[in-house]
Motif scaffolding. Structure first.
Motif, PDB file in Angstrom:
ATOM      1  N   ILE A  16       0.822  -1.385   0.012  1.00 60.28           N
ATOM      2  CA  ILE A  16      -0.054  -0.016   0.061  1.00 60.28           C
ATOM      3  C   ILE A  16       0.802   1.156  -0.125  1.00 60.28           C
ATOM      4  O   ILE A  16       1.932   1.117   0.816  1.00 60.28           O
ATOM      5  CB  ILE A  16      -1.038   0.022   1.187  1.00 60.28           C
ATOM      6  CG1 ILE A  16      -2.027   1.138   1.014  1.00 60.28           C
ATOM      7  CG2 ILE A  16      -0.139   0.018   2.523  1.00 60.28           C
ATOM      8  CD1 ILE A  16      -3.010   0.901   2.292  1.00 60.28           C
ATOM      9  N   ASP A  87      -4.196  10.679   0.472  1.00 56.98           N
ATOM     10  CA  ASP A  87      -4.650   9.557  -0.362  1.00 56.98           C
ATOM     11  C   ASP A  87      -3.646   8.400  -0.225  1.00 56.98           C
ATOM     12  O   ASP A  87      -2.968   8.361   0.358  1.00 56.98           O
ATOM     13  CB  ASP A  87      -4.387  10.257  -1.986  1.00 56.98           C
ATOM     14  CG  ASP A  87      -3.010  10.436  -2.128  1.00 56.98           C
ATOM     15  OD1 ASP A  87      -2.266   9.782  -1.859  1.00 56.98           O
ATOM     16  OD2 ASP A  87      -2.976  10.990  -3.300  1.00 56.98           O
ATOM     17  N   TRP A  88      -4.271   7.384  -0.680  1.00 56.91           N
ATOM     18  CA  TRP A  88      -3.635   5.865  -0.656  1.00 56.91           C
ATOM     19  C   TRP A  88      -4.068   5.188  -1.585  1.00 56.91           C
ATOM     20  O   TRP A  88      -5.327   5.300  -2.482  1.00 56.91           O
ATOM     21  CB  TRP A  88      -3.993   5.408   0.890  1.00 56.91           C
ATOM     22  CG  TRP A  88      -5.388   5.190   0.877  1.00 56.91           C
ATOM     23  CD1 TRP A  88      -6.190   6.057   1.590  1.00 56.91           C
ATOM     24  CD2 TRP A  88      -6.177   4.062   0.596  1.00 56.91           C
ATOM     25  NE1 TRP A  88      -7.839   5.539   1.476  1.00 56.91           N
ATOM     26  CE2 TRP A  88      -7.760   4.349   1.135  1.00 56.91           C
ATOM     27  CE3 TRP A  88      -6.122   2.638   0.193  1.00 56.91           C
ATOM     28  CZ2 TRP A  88      -8.544   3.446   1.081  1.00 56.91           C
ATOM     29  CZ3 TRP A  88      -7.086   1.782   0.173  1.00 56.91           C
ATOM     30  CH2 TRP A  88      -8.296   2.178   0.484  1.00 56.91           C
ATOM     31  N   GLU A  89      -3.422   4.215  -1.856  1.00 56.86           N
ATOM     32  CA  GLU A  89      -3.748   3.324  -2.941  1.00 56.86           C
ATOM     33  C   GLU A  89      -3.209   1.851  -2.522  1.00 56.86           C
ATOM     34  O   GLU A  89      -1.773   1.835  -2.139  1.00 56.86           O
ATOM     35  CB  GLU A  89      -3.694   3.493  -4.410  1.00 56.86           C
ATOM     36  CG  GLU A  89      -2.010   3.568  -4.524  1.00 56.86           C
ATOM     37  CD  GLU A  89      -1.773   4.040  -6.201  1.00 56.86           C
ATOM     38  OE1 GLU A  89      -2.493   3.245  -6.961  1.00 56.86           O
ATOM     39  OE2 GLU A  89      -0.854   4.949  -6.356  1.00 56.86           O
ATOM     40  N   TYR A  90      -3.872   0.807  -2.693  1.00 52.22           N
ATOM     41  CA  TYR A  90      -3.329  -0.748  -2.935  1.00 52.22           C
ATOM     42  C   TYR A  90      -2.780  -0.882  -4.002  1.00 52.22           C
ATOM     43  O   TYR A  90      -3.280  -0.473  -5.214  1.00 52.22           O
ATOM     44  CB  TYR A  90      -4.308  -1.655  -2.554  1.00 52.22           C
ATOM     45  CG  TYR A  90      -4.685  -1.990  -0.896  1.00 52.22           C
ATOM     46  CD1 TYR A  90      -3.640  -2.452  -0.105  1.00 52.22           C
ATOM     47  CD2 TYR A  90      -5.910  -1.458  -0.510  1.00 52.22           C
ATOM     48  CE1 TYR A  90      -3.982  -2.676   1.315  1.00 52.22           C
ATOM     49  CE2 TYR A  90      -6.038  -1.603   1.017  1.00 52.22           C
ATOM     50  CZ  TYR A  90      -5.175  -2.197   1.694  1.00 52.22           C
ATOM     51  OH  TYR A  90      -5.487  -2.324   2.975  1.00 52.22           O
ATOM     52  N   THR A  91      -1.376  -1.345  -4.314  1.00 50.18           N
ATOM     53  CA  THR A  91      -0.987  -1.396  -5.515  1.00 50.18           C
ATOM     54  C   THR A  91      -1.213  -2.660  -6.254  1.00 50.18           C
ATOM     55  O   THR A  91      -0.936  -3.073  -7.533  1.00 50.18           O
ATOM     56  CB  THR A  91       0.608  -1.563  -5.466  1.00 50.18           C
ATOM     57  OG1 THR A  91       1.432  -2.597  -4.614  1.00 50.18           O
ATOM     58  CG2 THR A  91       1.045  -0.400  -4.753  1.00 50.18           C
TER      59      THR A  91
END
Length: 110
Positions: A16, A87-91
């Motif tokens: 993440i 913000d965030w994101e799972y790769t």
């Protein structure tokens, strides 16, 4: 059932990224900090009060714990003691801590 588990070196964790700069591996349960290797940095991610999104990263949270993360590099916290999550994101990538750590070291050395 316990909300804690021992760190497992061979376990696969999901990558993440927070705020485009904080790369980590995530775990829904809290890690027993005593089971982490010396070169791993564990932190807690706090949920927002409405439970709809991540709010911040801190060394430890008691309320609204969403997940624990493991970083290969320490996070520098501002005076307030946490980093707000913009913000965030799972790769979509899943890897062991050793593989993750090796990748992070290569990026720092580059």
């Amino acid at each position: 059932m316990s909300n804690y588990e021992d760190f497992q070196p061979e376990a696969i964790y999901e990558e993440i990224i927070f705020n485009h700069t904080i790369h980590a591996l995530s775990n829904i349960l809290r890690f027993h900090r005593s089971t982490l290797p010396d070169d791993a940095y564990a932190y807690c991610v706090r949920d927002s009060d409405n439970g709809m999104d991540f709010a911040n990263i801190a060394p430890y949270v008691m309320v609204n714990h969403s997940l624990d993360i493991i970083c290969a590099n320490p996070i520098e916290f501002p005076a307030v003691g946490w980093v707000d999550i913009e913000d965030w994101e799972y790769t979509g990538r899943k890897l062991t801590f050793e593989a993750f750590k090796s990748e992070q070291k290569r990026e720092v050395d580059a």
